[in-house]
Design a protein around this motif. Structure first.
Motif: not given
Length: 587
Positions: A25-26, A31-33, A102-104, A225-228
């Motif tokens: 997840l991190e 990657f998104v950052k 996602l960070t939170r 589920v959250r990462i999806g």
């Protein structure tokens, strides 16, 4: 499927797996950052690219954007700027909707994971403690049993020995009974501990651990589920700006389709058309006869004699002001002391030059007479349109103030009607001045368009005096012109000059040895050399070259022993003698 039942003995592996899930997840957040940073960098580069190729205000580039092709390019630059803005939107949305969320969530996930595995370790430690208690009870029971057996054997040995007293035998019997009782107590304690351990173990493996592992499983599934969902949001953020990016590309396509080659070709004609007629045939020149002036029958040489508009070649001013000199000398031969003495002479001798007034800044005549007819007509028309716009603005202000004055007259409490009289008077004066300017430029425009006859010398003088009052014209100056091929010539200004007798100041320049002839030249155009230092030539005339062009656009020529001076290099075709020192050929 439940981790509590299927993975009851995989506590350590589940701990490693859930930590790996958080690392994934991190990694996705990172990657998104980096993607958002790329989008911002790309948007910045696109904006800089668009800005780099934008036309600079009040520059020649801005005038070039009147063509359909350049206007389409400008529209492309503007759309690329909007295109860059959409990439900034992508970066902002990904930062807020993915990275921030996602960070939170990662922080919350770490806390929840820590709590679950803390409960698991606590349950593990409890069952291990129960096992240790069971082992201790078992060892104690075993030890007591062995002690009881040894005491029983000792009693039996003492009882069988006839030499042992009855008291010793009784003592051995009591000791055996005590050890036997201790063994029974240890057995009871061990049995009780064993039952308790079995109960705790059953609860541990069938209740506590399954519950904890179930919570860990649910936590891990929520992470998946959250990462999806984040990946879906990642695509949706891009998809949301696609319609706007599509519009930008559609506008670029529309701009490209608006390019009209015929229109651009016509605009080139309007921009550079001079209005001159092509030159006529060149007369045959008989070099077997003494050199004489030959004048071409072309429109360039006879335009003045026909009373028609005198062709003048437009161009930039060379910015040189030549003081009068007795002999024809180049302005480049003047030295610093000469200018000081010239200034002293001008202050002591009354000599007046009444030149046609110049535009402010010395860029050219106010009537644009330095331009070809067609270009002059366009400039005059543009000036008339600008003046009419200024008049309309002034009239709008005057009408507004007039209405305000009427309101003040009807309602004195709102203001003093006399307070606007001064401003109204100023506006009326401005309008009148602008109208006079319009009439002046319309007169010049009518002359160019052939609606009015050419102005007389007297009218030119009046125009010069009028312009001098409005533009603060500079005395004793001459404006250079450009020839058709872009080099400079002199302005054929109308001037009235009070002649002054020659003085010793002039005689200082008479002691110059005549320069040798280094070649010949042929005049390609008629040139009226009205400024000191220049010489007039007729189209087709053959002359001698005595000094070549030194890079300033002027060539020194001689007609005879008494007539010599400078002409624009572009007005003559030079044939230099190859044997002459430093000779060069100009065509």
């Amino acid at each position: 499927m439940s981790w509590g039942t299927e993975l009851w003995d995989q506590f350590d592996n589940l701990e490693k797996h859930t930590q790996w899930g958080i690392d994934v997840l991190e990694k996705y957040i990172k990657f998104v950052k980096e993607r958002t940073e790329i989008e911002l960098s790309y948007a910045k580069q696109l904006r800089n690219l668009s800005k780099k190729y934008q036309p600079k205000k009040n520059s020649k580039e801005e005038e070039e954007y009147r063509y359909t092709s350049t206007r389409a390019f400008l529209a492309t630059l503007n759309e690329m700027n909007d295109y860059a803005g959409q990439h900034e939107v992508i970066s902002e949305n990904m930062t807020s909707l993915i990275i921030g969320e996602l960070t939170r969530y990662v922080q919350e996930l770490k806390q929840e994971r820590k709590s679950h595995f803390h409960d698991g370790r606590k349950a593990q430690q409890h069952i291990e403690t129960c096992w240790k208690q069971l082992e201790a009870s078992k060892r104690r029971f075993e030890r007591d049993c062995k002690e009881a057996d040894r005491a029983q054997q000792y009693f039996e040995k003492m009882d069988a020995d006839i030499n042992v007293t009855k008291a010793d035998v009784e003592k051995a019997r009591q000791q055996a009974q005590l050890r036997h009782q201790m063994a029974e107590d240890s057995k009871a304690e061990y049995s009780s501990t064993l039952q308790k351990f079995n109960s705790e173990q059953h609860d541990h493996y069938y209740t506590h651990i399954p519950n904890i592992f179930q919570k860990i499983q649910e936590m891990e599934e929520r992470r998946i589920v959250r990462i999806g969902e984040s990946m879906k949001t990642f695509a949706d953020v891009d998809r949301q700006v696609i319609p706007i990016i599509g519009k930008c590309l559609d506008e670029i396509t529309k701009a490209a389709e608006s390019v009209d080659h015929k229109n651009d070709s016509q605009m080139v004609i309007e921009a550079f058309k001079s209005g001159f007629e092509p030159p006529g045939d060149v007369d045959f020149e008989d070099f077997t006869q003494p050199m004489k002036r030959t004048v071409s029958e072309s429109s360039l040489s006879n335009s003045r004699g026909d009373g028609k508009y005198e062709p003048k070649f437009g161009g930039k001013s060379k910015g040189k002001l030549w003081p009068f000199i007795k002999k024809n000398k180049s302005p480049k031969q003047q030295k610093e002391p000469l200018s000081h003495r010239f200034n002293e002479f001008m202050t002591s001798k009354p000599k007046i030059h009444c030149f046609r007034s110049l535009k402010r800044g010395g860029a050219g005549p106010e009537d644009f007479s330095n331009l070809p007819p067609e270009q002059r007509r366009k400039k005059l028309q543009q000036k008339v349109d600008e003046l009419n716009k200024d008049i309309q603005k002034e009239m709008d202000q005057r009408d507004a103030l007039t209405k305000m004055k009427d309101v003040y007259i009807k309602n004195p409490q709102m203001g003093d009607a006399a307070s606007v009289d001064h401003r109204l008077s100023e506006l009326e004066q401005n309008i009148e001045k602008l109208r006079l300017e319009v009439q002046k430029f319309e007169g010049w425009l009518a002359e160019v368009e052939g609606r009015l006859p050419s102005r007389t010398e007297q009218a030119r003088r009046q125009s010069g005096l009028y312009e001098a009052q409005n533009t603060s014209a500079v005395n004793s100056c001459a404006q250079d012109r450009e020839s058709p091929d872009g080099s400079y010539t002199e302005e054929q200004s109308q001037e009235t000059e009070m002649k002054v007798p020659a003085t010793d100041f002039d005689d200082e320049f008479d002691d110059e040895e005549p320069l040798p002839t280094i070649g010949t030249c042929k005049a390609l155009y008629t040139f009226e050399g009205q400024n000191e230092g220049t010489i007039s030539v007729a189209e087709g005339e053959m002359l001698y070259v005595i000094e070549e062009d030194k890079g300033d656009g002027w060539t020194r020529i001689r007609r005879n022993e008494d007539e010599e001076g400078y002409v624009p290099t572009s007005y003559v075709e030079v044939y230099l003698d190859k044997n002459a020192k430093g000779a060069m050929t100009y065509i």
